[in-house]
Structure formats: C-alpha cells, structure tokens
Write a protein that holds these residues in place. Structure first.
Motif, PDB file in Angstrom:
ATOM      1  N   UNK A 134       0.859  -1.180   0.000  1.00  0.00           N
ATOM      2  CA  UNK A 134       0.000   0.000   0.000  1.00  0.00           C
ATOM      3  C   UNK A 134       0.894   1.228   0.000  1.00  0.00           C
ATOM      4  N   UNK A 135       0.653   2.136  -0.927  1.00  0.00           N
ATOM      5  CA  UNK A 135       1.420   3.377  -1.003  1.00  0.00           C
ATOM      6  C   UNK A 135       0.517   4.548  -0.652  1.00  0.00           C
ATOM      7  N   UNK A 136       0.903   5.287   0.373  1.00  0.00           N
ATOM      8  CA  UNK A 136       0.166   6.482   0.796  1.00  0.00           C
ATOM      9  C   UNK A 136       0.959   7.688   0.327  1.00  0.00           C
ATOM     10  N   UNK A 137       0.519   8.302  -0.760  1.00  0.00           N
ATOM     11  CA  UNK A 137       1.340   9.267  -1.475  1.00  0.00           C
ATOM     12  C   UNK A 137       0.916  10.720  -1.245  1.00  0.00           C
ATOM     13  N   UNK A 138       1.843  11.667  -1.506  1.00  0.00           N
ATOM     14  CA  UNK A 138       1.485  13.086  -1.509  1.00  0.00           C
ATOM     15  C   UNK A 138       0.761  13.422  -2.810  1.00  0.00           C
ATOM     16  N   UNK A 139       0.452  14.693  -3.002  1.00  0.00           N
ATOM     17  CA  UNK A 139      -0.328  15.071  -4.188  1.00  0.00           C
ATOM     18  C   UNK A 139       0.528  15.409  -5.406  1.00  0.00           C
ATOM     19  N   UNK A 140       1.855  15.444  -5.243  1.00  0.00           N
ATOM     20  CA  UNK A 140       2.757  15.822  -6.337  1.00  0.00           C
ATOM     21  C   UNK A 140       2.279  17.105  -7.027  1.00  0.00           C
ATOM     22  N   UNK A 141       1.684  17.992  -6.214  1.00  0.00           N
ATOM     23  CA  UNK A 141       1.184  19.289  -6.677  1.00  0.00           C
ATOM     24  C   UNK A 141       0.211  19.159  -7.853  1.00  0.00           C
ATOM     25  N   UNK A 142      -0.392  17.988  -7.966  1.00  0.00           N
ATOM     26  CA  UNK A 142      -1.377  17.781  -9.018  1.00  0.00           C
ATOM     27  C   UNK A 142      -0.802  17.454 -10.381  1.00  0.00           C
ATOM     28  N   UNK A 143       0.515  17.239 -10.466  1.00  0.00           N
ATOM     29  CA  UNK A 143       1.141  16.916 -11.756  1.00  0.00           C
ATOM     30  C   UNK A 143       0.860  15.453 -12.112  1.00  0.00           C
ATOM     31  N   UNK A 144      -0.001  15.243 -13.075  1.00  0.00           N
ATOM     32  CA  UNK A 144      -0.448  13.888 -13.407  1.00  0.00           C
ATOM     33  C   UNK A 144       0.686  13.006 -13.907  1.00  0.00           C
ATOM     34  N   UNK A 145       1.678  13.590 -14.606  1.00  0.00           N
ATOM     35  CA  UNK A 145       2.770  12.768 -15.134  1.00  0.00           C
ATOM     36  C   UNK A 145       3.661  12.237 -14.012  1.00  0.00           C
ATOM     37  N   UNK A 146       3.772  12.980 -12.906  1.00  0.00           N
ATOM     38  CA  UNK A 146       4.554  12.503 -11.764  1.00  0.00           C
ATOM     39  C   UNK A 146       3.788  11.421 -11.017  1.00  0.00           C
ATOM     40  N   UNK A 147       2.514  11.640 -10.816  1.00  0.00           N
ATOM     41  CA  UNK A 147       1.680  10.615 -10.184  1.00  0.00           C
ATOM     42  C   UNK A 147       1.704   9.334 -11.000  1.00  0.00           C
ATOM     43  N   UNK A 148       1.736   9.465 -12.316  1.00  0.00           N
ATOM     44  CA  UNK A 148       1.720   8.286 -13.183  1.00  0.00           C
ATOM     45  C   UNK A 148       2.954   7.425 -12.986  1.00  0.00           C
ATOM     46  N   UNK A 149       4.084   8.047 -12.632  1.00  0.00           N
ATOM     47  CA  UNK A 149       5.295   7.259 -12.363  1.00  0.00           C
ATOM     48  C   UNK A 149       5.060   6.271 -11.227  1.00  0.00           C
ATOM     49  N   UNK A 150       4.323   6.705 -10.223  1.00  0.00           N
ATOM     50  CA  UNK A 150       4.023   5.836  -9.084  1.00  0.00           C
ATOM     51  C   UNK A 150       2.957   4.816  -9.473  1.00  0.00           C
ATOM     52  N   UNK A 151       1.943   5.258 -10.176  1.00  0.00           N
ATOM     53  CA  UNK A 151       0.864   4.369 -10.606  1.00  0.00           C
ATOM     54  C   UNK A 151       1.411   3.190 -11.404  1.00  0.00           C
ATOM     55  N   UNK A 152       2.405   3.457 -12.256  1.00  0.00           N
ATOM     56  CA  UNK A 152       2.930   2.415 -13.128  1.00  0.00           C
ATOM     57  C   UNK A 152       3.701   1.328 -12.385  1.00  0.00           C
ATOM     58  N   UNK A 153       4.027   1.537 -11.120  1.00  0.00           N
ATOM     59  CA  UNK A 153       4.636   0.467 -10.319  1.00  0.00           C
ATOM     60  C   UNK A 153       3.575  -0.495  -9.795  1.00  0.00           C
TER      61      UNK A 153
END
Length: 283
Positions: A134-153
């Motif tokens: 389970x990953x409890x992540x920050x918002x990465x300031x709303x940058x979808x491409x940064x969030x996607x890096x985590x999603x892809x794991x």
C-alpha cells in the motif's frame, strides 16, 4: 480556545510484547523513518506488536507545515539513493505480508520525489514479490505525469488522504488543495488501482460536511475510506474542536458503507494504515 479534556476512550496502551521489541529493533537498526513514530500514531503499540509498520521515505523533514501534522518541517536533506533498497531489505527481514509506504512532501525536488517513490516500490516488488504493497502518497502538486510514475509500479492499494472537509482544508493544510486531492484519487481509480483516502474529524466539521466529503470521494472513484479522531500533537498545532463519540464513528461507518464504499474503517484511534493488511483480504 478552552482546552477540551481527552475522553477515556482515547487512552492508548503501548505494546511491549516480543514482536513489538523486535520491530522496534529493526526500525532503529536500519535507521528507518516511520510515520508511526514521527506522527505519534496512537496505534503504534498495536501495529508494532503485530510486526507491521508504515515506512516513511524521502527523509524525516517535510517541506510543508500542515497545522495537524507533527512531522518535522523545514529544508530537507538530499535523498538517500540507498533508501529504496534498505526499505525493501527491512520489509524482507520483518517478513511482512503487507507493507505500507508513505513519505514526507518533497516540494524542493524537481520531480517532487516521484522517481524516488517509484524506485522504492520497485525495489520492494523485486526483493519481496509475495508482499502486498500500500502506497500512501502526496499530491505531487497535481502533476499527473509525476503521479503516473508511481501508478505504473502498480501497488496493490494507492492511497492519498483528503484529510478534512472542503471548508476546513485551507485552514488545516499548508499547500495541499481539496480539489487537487480529488484529482489524485480520480487518476488512481481511472488506472484500475484500489483507491483509498482518509479524513480526520473533530476539527470543527459538521456531520453533513463529512457526508458531502464521502460523496466527493465516491464520485472520484475512492473505494476505501478511513475516518479517525484528530489529536492535537502539540500546543502549536490546530486545536481539537470536539472529541467525537465512538457511537458517531459507528454511524459514519454505516453511512459510508450504505453510500457505496467497499471498506470503511471508522473509529477514534483509526489512522490511514490502521488494519491496512486486511483491506486486500476483504476484497
């Protein structure tokens, strides 16, 4: 504001069994940052007594200064490139079936810590293939491409806390935005991952506002919700407006489940990772 006496149902017992001692030894020996300690989690004794812990990556210093959080704020040290492997090795050593990873906010970094997040989750996958994550992540300031890096794991559960109702969000959170957090939840759900979020109560919100928050989360794909009592870490932090009775927490659980959440953990001492290991087993 007048000090409100803490009720008996919020008394905390720290575990002292052998598993608690061993978990503490591993955390100390490997110099791990856990939100269990820095966040003064009321369930530390229970969770460490079971041999579970929530690992906090990215260092111990957060670039944000939310008024509810006891994590140290300031200018962080550079990222430790060995941290991803060290966390994975510690999870392996602890023989965890389910690991929870969170982090401080690293707004000082060009990618806001996204690549470090991805490296950590991939290291755990490689070294501990049988451990669910389970990953409890920050918002990465709303940058979808940064969030996607985590999603892809592809962690088994991807969580981002909304923390409070819309009206109180600007008062309680230093940088994070209510709608940005909903956007994060929506992107997680749209990528087919289990989306989870958590809120605190006792900050001055109304029952109607809690229900509206539930609706907002559901409309953006959230499937798992945690609701817990806000506890003021120090006199400098946001004051507690009210200690919510356990009966109301039971009602929140019933309301949330009736609205459509798959799982609702609701109670005075519930925190983001409370009973996290059960959330996959119950799917």
């Amino acid at each position: 504001m007048t000090h409100i006496r803490k009720p008996d149902w919020l008394k905390i017992q720290i575990g002292t069994n052998a598993r608690y001692t061993e978990t503490k030894r591993i955390v100390d020996t490997h110099k791990l940052h856990t939100i269990c300690s820095s966040g003064r989690c009321p369930n530390l004794g229970e969770c460490w007594g079971k041999g579970t812990a929530t690992f906090m990556i990215g260092g111990a210093i957060c670039t944000r200064s939310c008024k509810f959080c006891n994590t140290q704020t300031g200018r962080p040290l550079p990222l430790d490139p060995e941290e991803p492997l060290r966390v994975a090795q510690s999870i392996q050593l602890m023989k965890l079936d389910h690991a929870v990873i969170t982090s401080v906010d690293r707004d000082d970094l060009k990618d806001l810590g996204a690549s470090h997040w991805a490296a950590t989750l991939m290291a755990i996958r490689k070294l501990c293939p049988d451990t669910t994550i389970e990953a409890l992540i920050p918002d990465f300031q709303g940058h979808s491409e940064l969030l996607q890096q985590v999603i892809e794991t592809r962690p088994d559960i991807l969580s981002h806390n909304l923390e409070t109702v819309r009206r109180l969000s600007p008062q309680v959170r230093s940088v994070a935005d209510y709608d940005t957090s909903l956007k994060v939840i929506r992107q997680i759900a749209e990528n087919g991952l289990k989306a989870k979020s958590g809120i605190m109560v006792g900050l001055g919100e109304t029952i109607e506002e809690v229900e509206e928050t539930m609706d907002d989360l559901l409309q953006n794909g959230c499937q798992i919700l945690t609701i817990g009592q806000y506890l003021q870490p120090t006199a400098k932090h946001y004051p507690v407006a009210e200690y919510i009775h356990p009966d109301q927490f039971k009602k929140f659980k019933e309301i949330g489940e009736a609205k459509g959440f798959e799982i609702v953990e609701s109670g005075p001492l519930v925190r983001s990772s409370y009973h996290a290991e059960k959330h996959l087993r119950r799917q």
